[in-house]
Design an enzyme around this catalytic site. Sequence first.
Site, PDB file in Angstrom:
ATOM      1  CB  SER A 197      -1.015   0.044   1.195  1.00 37.80           C
ATOM      2  OG  SER A 197      -1.700  -1.179   1.207  1.00 37.80           O
ATOM      3  CG  HIS A 206      -1.283  -0.341  -4.980  1.00 39.77           C
ATOM      4  ND1 HIS A 206      -1.975   1.200  -4.757  1.00 39.77           N
ATOM      5  CD2 HIS A 206      -1.918  -1.001  -3.998  1.00 39.77           C
ATOM      6  CE1 HIS A 206      -3.032   0.907  -3.936  1.00 39.77           C
ATOM      7  NE2 HIS A 206      -2.950  -0.172  -3.267  1.00 39.77           N
ATOM      8  CD  GLU A 220      -0.573   4.051  -7.280  1.00 40.19           C
ATOM      9  OE1 GLU A 220      -0.897   3.250  -6.055  1.00 40.19           O
ATOM     10  OE2 GLU A 220      -0.282   5.226  -7.117  1.00 40.19           O
ATOM     11  CG  ASN A 246      -2.905   3.377  -0.734  1.00 41.30           C
ATOM     12  OD1 ASN A 246      -4.116   3.368  -0.715  1.00 41.30           O
ATOM     13  ND2 ASN A 246      -2.330   2.088  -0.645  1.00 41.30           N
TER      14      ASN A 246
END
Length: 286
Positions: A118, A139, A151, A189
């Site tokens: 994350s 991700h 991502e 994030n």
Amino acid sequence: MDKVGVIGAGVMGIGVAQNLAQSGFYVKLVDLNEEILEKAKREIYDHVRFHQFYSQDKESFDPSEVLSRIETDVDLEVVSDCEFIVENATEKWDVKEKIYPRLDNICSESAIFAVNTSCISITKIGALTNRPDRILGIHFMNPVPLKPTVEAIRGVYTSDETIEQAGSILSRMGKKYILVNDMPGFVSNRVLMLTINEAIWLVQDQVAKPEDVDAIFKECFGHASGPLETGDLIGLDTILYSLEVLYESYQDPKFRACPLLRQMVAAGKNGRKSGQGFYTYYSHNS
Ligand code: NAI
């Protein structure tokens, strides 16, 4: 590249293993004990069967066939013959820090490691190995088999070839990627964790109940889900660990985790995966 190692059989590892197996890869799934691995297999079976039931004329998969392409083990050594490895272990530096030097030792020099994290810096993970050029961040979004875009994160030393090879695996998994540069939290994030944390502060400050916080985002902003539902889906423990990584990385108080979040995690209220978070969930697997 037909054999892929998947480390960690939690929320994300389960989804990644399922998606890979559905895409024809042979998967070696590793976690700390047999109980976790058995639960992972049951969940994969149920997810595939659920999808098969509701997909009607869309693409569907046979759960037993999907599971026949997933081998499970508690020993990391089993991934030593994989050329591509997706690591999805707990979002804690002291966990990931132990995994990578070992992987670096047991895997071939050409193997690529994809870090599903994350917030943790891909460059920092690359520095644990002798192959920082063959490490990238992927991700994945949750639930993995249903989310079409990931991502992808380029560490300082990640090579173009590594990005290309990871891109071709993602493409077989039916996914597109958006490439960003490495900084803790990346794009997604660094923003999302602040939003979820702030939503938790709103509940702690009794400004609104969880369902009303979420309703503002859904009904006023048109979001598919609210920040507290999203926190429950991700896992509140993962949210806390991510905020801790961001707080430490940037030394910025804006990432300070809300005390209510800390209390919920201490109480085992980790969201959907534990059956209780801001909402209550029922599952025969939990
Ligand atoms: P989780 O807590 O559900 O699962 C983590 C799993 O890793 C556990 O089953 C644990 O036993 C296992 N594990 C811990 N140490 C290990 C080791 N040394 N070897 C093998 N397995 C080990 O966490 P989750 O949500 O699956 O997250 C995994 C990673 O994916 C984290 O880095 C997280 O930040 C990232 N991530 C999570 C998302 C989410 O929505 N939950 C979304 C995208 C990324």
